[in-house]
Design a protein around this motif. Structure first.
Motif, PDB file in Angstrom:
ATOM      1  N   GLY A 197       1.055  -1.492  -0.226  1.00 21.52           N
ATOM      2  CA  GLY A 197       0.261  -0.575   0.329  1.00 21.52           C
ATOM      3  C   GLY A 197       0.723   1.352   0.002  1.00 21.52           C
ATOM      4  O   GLY A 197       0.361   2.780   0.196  1.00 21.52           O
ATOM      5  N   ASN A 198       1.945   0.890  -0.368  1.00 17.61           N
ATOM      6  CA  ASN A 198       2.803   2.653  -0.237  1.00 17.61           C
ATOM      7  C   ASN A 198       3.056   3.164  -0.926  1.00 17.61           C
ATOM      8  O   ASN A 198       2.947   2.186  -2.538  1.00 17.61           O
ATOM      9  N   GLU A 199       3.416   4.518  -1.662  1.00 18.29           N
ATOM     10  CA  GLU A 199       3.624   5.240  -2.941  1.00 18.29           C
ATOM     11  C   GLU A 199       4.316   5.109  -3.503  1.00 18.29           C
ATOM     12  O   GLU A 199       5.660   5.458  -2.922  1.00 18.29           O
ATOM     13  N   ILE A 200       5.619   3.707  -4.485  1.00 19.14           N
ATOM     14  CA  ILE A 200       6.589   3.891  -4.626  1.00 19.14           C
ATOM     15  C   ILE A 200       6.705   4.696  -6.158  1.00 19.14           C
ATOM     16  O   ILE A 200       8.378   5.378  -5.888  1.00 19.14           O
ATOM     17  N   SER A 201       6.519   5.363  -7.002  1.00 18.32           N
ATOM     18  CA  SER A 201       6.671   6.119  -7.803  1.00 18.32           C
ATOM     19  C   SER A 201       4.953   6.937  -7.641  1.00 18.32           C
ATOM     20  O   SER A 201       4.167   6.727  -7.670  1.00 18.32           O
ATOM     21  N   SER A 202       5.456   8.044  -8.774  1.00 16.79           N
ATOM     22  CA  SER A 202       4.499   9.153  -8.924  1.00 16.79           C
ATOM     23  C   SER A 202       4.780   9.999 -10.731  1.00 16.79           C
ATOM     24  O   SER A 202       6.064  10.456 -10.152  1.00 16.79           O
ATOM     25  N   SER A 203       3.860  10.662 -10.474  1.00 17.01           N
ATOM     26  CA  SER A 203       4.163  11.403 -11.579  1.00 17.01           C
ATOM     27  C   SER A 203       3.174  12.384 -11.690  1.00 17.01           C
ATOM     28  O   SER A 203       1.833  11.831 -11.426  1.00 17.01           O
ATOM     29  N   THR A 204       2.733  13.928 -11.996  1.00 14.95           N
ATOM     30  CA  THR A 204       2.150  14.637 -12.065  1.00 14.95           C
ATOM     31  C   THR A 204       1.429  14.409 -13.558  1.00 14.95           C
ATOM     32  O   THR A 204       1.724  14.587 -14.834  1.00 14.95           O
TER      33      THR A 204
END
Length: 336
Positions: free
Chosen positions: A110-117
């Protein structure tokens, strides 16, 4: 903790919507394609290598992603090719224009490991909306001929791609004519080209000063399928257009395409289902042998009150647009 290079890459495409529903598309990939766009160089080998990189992708299937918009969030699972579609109902009315968002990759814990806008576009309901093909409607692509199309892709970088004469002028006139609150009329670029070419096409449009818009492309391909680029069936294109009509039931649409492949047939089917929502249909004549067929196919809808223009040069389409009240003849020369 993994280095950023080893974390999955969230590719977010510009989305669209209205105050009751936002739609965002994207892909989750094992890593970000590293493509260098050097417009000063146009070497054949360099272009081939850059193009292969766009198709040398490894999707992450059946993984969890989360869209965050303002204080809201919603999760989804990627498809077998890493593709995701996320819909969200905003908690309040949204003003017309662009709105920022984020999409995160979520691990098994459940961890956020990468992201983009990313961003979504909300049009005014009173604005015209344009659905346009790309290949052989805007860009000279020779889509009906596999090897000629491939040669255009590998022999010209985005800065060197060729538009039809006065196409940028035509599209900017459409974008800015009668625009409300200085917000350009929305463009949806619906193409049989694959999502692999998203950044490539965005750069072509930027360099050639075409209106910014929402790209709705075809299923991603791997590098071994590069020779088949643009050759996926056209049923998907029809369905993507149908979704736009259903998403914006009060919008008046203008359809722009060409007669190199299936646009006249697709637009005729759309007109059968959504005649009341279509303001006009434009078909670029790039194959003289099919000009009469396109005219016959579409003229039945013209008699039902939908203006149809089969044109060879963008100048003809501009004159037709002025005549039917689609283009503002008094738009200043520096409108764009």
């Amino acid at each position: 903790m993994k280095s950023p290079e080893k974390l999955p890459f969230v590719k977010v495409y510009d989305g669209y919507g209205h105050s009751e529903n936002l739609i965002v598309y994207g892909h989750l990939l094992q890593k970000q394609p590293h493509v260098t766009l050097n417009y000063e160089k146009n070497g054949l080998l360099q272009n081939i290598w850059q193009l292969i990189k766009l198709f040398k992708v490894k999707p992450v299937p059946y993984a969890k992603v989360k869209l965050t918009f303002e204080s809201q969030s919603v999760e989804a699972i990627t498809a077998s090719d890493g593709f995701f579609k996320i819909e969200l109902t905003p908690q309040h009315h949204l003003a017309a224009g662009w709105h920022a968002l984020e999409v995160h990759a979520i691990d098994d814990n459940g961890n956020e490991i990468s992201s983009s806008t990313g961003k979504v576009f909300i049009p005014h309901l009173s604005q015209f909306a344009f659905i346009s093909d790309i290949d052989d409607t805007i860009i000279r692509s020779f889509s009906a001929k596999i090897f000629k199309r491939l040669y255009e892709l590998i022999s010209r970088n985005p800065a060197k791609r060729r538009l039809f004469d006065e196409t940028a002028k035509q599209y900017n006139l459409l974008a800015f004519s009668f625009a409300k609150d200085k917000l350009p009329n929305p463009f949806f670029y619906v193409s049989s080209s694959e999502w692999n070419l998203y950044d490539y096409l965005k750069n072509v449009f930027k360099v050639k000063k075409l209106p910014e818009g929402i790209f709705l492309l075809n299923q991603i391909k791997r590098w071994k399928e590069l020779i088949l680029t643009g050759k996926t069936g056209h049923d998907g294109k029809f369905l993507r257009i149908v979704r736009l009509f259903k998403a914006f039931p009060n919008q008046q649409f203008i359809l722009l395409g060409d007669n190199s492949q299936k646009d006249p047939e697709i637009y005729a089917k759309i007109a059968d289902k959504f005649a009341a929502q279509i303001f006009a249909i434009y078909i670029r004549n790039v194959r003289n042998s099919r000009a009469d067929d396109a005219q016959m196919l579409l003229e039945v809808h013209s008699t039902n009150g939908i203006p149809v223009c089969i044109f060879k040069d963008s100048k003809e389409a501009i004159e037709h647009g002025i005549k039917i009240g689609l283009i503002d003849a008094n738009l200043p020369a520096d409108f764009a």
